[in-house]
Enzyme design. Structure first.
Site, short mmCIF file in Angstrom:
data_model
loop_
_atom_site.label_atom_id
_atom_site.label_comp_id
_atom_site.label_asym_id
_atom_site.label_seq_id
_atom_site.Cartn_x
_atom_site.Cartn_y
_atom_site.Cartn_z
N GLY A 180 0.86 -1.17 0.00
CA GLY A 180 0.00 0.00 0.00
C GLY A 180 0.90 1.22 0.00
O GLY A 180 2.08 1.13 0.37
N GLN B 207 3.41 9.85 1.50
CA GLN B 207 4.68 9.12 1.43
C GLN B 207 5.49 9.46 0.19
O GLN B 207 6.67 9.10 0.10
CB GLN B 207 4.45 7.61 1.46
N CYS C 121 6.61 -0.35 7.16
CA CYS C 121 6.21 0.83 6.40
C CYS C 121 7.42 1.33 5.62
O CYS C 121 8.52 1.43 6.19
CB CYS C 121 5.72 1.92 7.37
N LEU C 122 7.22 1.66 4.35
CA LEU C 122 8.33 2.17 3.54
C LEU C 122 8.89 3.47 4.09
O LEU C 122 10.05 3.80 3.82
CB LEU C 122 7.85 2.38 2.09
N HIS D 21 -3.86 0.90 7.82
CA HIS D 21 -2.52 1.50 7.88
C HIS D 21 -2.44 2.73 6.97
O HIS D 21 -1.92 3.78 7.36
CB HIS D 21 -1.49 0.43 7.45
N HIS E 155 -2.04 6.92 7.67
CA HIS E 155 -1.06 7.83 7.05
C HIS E 155 -1.69 9.19 6.72
O HIS E 155 -1.05 10.23 6.84
CB HIS E 155 -0.52 7.24 5.75
NI NI Z 1 3.16 2.99 5.73
#
Ligand code: NI
Length: 164
Positions: free
Chosen positions: A46, A51, A99-100, A141, A145
């Protein structure tokens, strides 16, 4: 090449993202196309717009297989704009997630096993979807964000990981 993924402690990750009000535009379509491409390149399951430095209420999700979650079953791809969870199951599940934007960390997070969420598509049409298990976890999640919440805020513990 610099990594396009915004990581902690960048303040945009802690902001309330803006509601999208212009639909069907070339700009919106491009953002979403870029997000799908970046998510796949980074083996994400995702990806939320903040991000990649865009503070708007948009996320994409879905994968066939992910090196970052090798045991996870495939999740069909989707895009959600202005998403809102409207139901969550009483049953909750503990599972490790990462998480990236918080690379090489993992933590156990308790989340609803199933959720129903309302969202808009690229044209602004309002839709609803019910998801279970890992897919439901991803959506929870990613919506977090958009509200400046990271899984590390919710995790029982966070540990180092070889996986991003
Ligand atoms: Ni994330």
């Amino acid at each position: 090449m610099t990594d396009v993924i915004v990581k902690l402690p960048e303040p945009i990750l802690r902001m309330q993202a803006a509601t999208v009000s212009n639909f069907g535009t070339a700009e919106l379509k491009q953002i979403v196309a870029d997000m799908f491409q970046i998510m796949q390149e980074k083996q994400g399951v995702g990806l939320a717009a903040p991000q990649i430095g865009i503070s708007q209420r948009i996320f994409v999700y879905g994968f066939d297989s992910s090196a970052r979650y090798p045991n996870a079953a495939a999740v069909p791809k989707g895009v959600a704009i202005n998403p809102e969870i409207i139901w969550g199951s009483e049953e909750q599940i503990d599972r490790e997630e990462g998480c990236l934007s918080v690379p090489f960390k993992r933590g156990i997070v308790t989340r609803a096993k199933s959720i129903t969420f309302k969202y808009q598509d690229l044209e602004g049409k309002v839709l609803e979807k019910t998801l279970h298990d890992f897919a439901a976890r991803i959506v929870q999640h990613e919506i977090d964000h958009l509200n400046g919440i990271l899984y590390i805020d919710l995790a029982k513990e966070v540990h180092d990981s070889q996986l991003i």
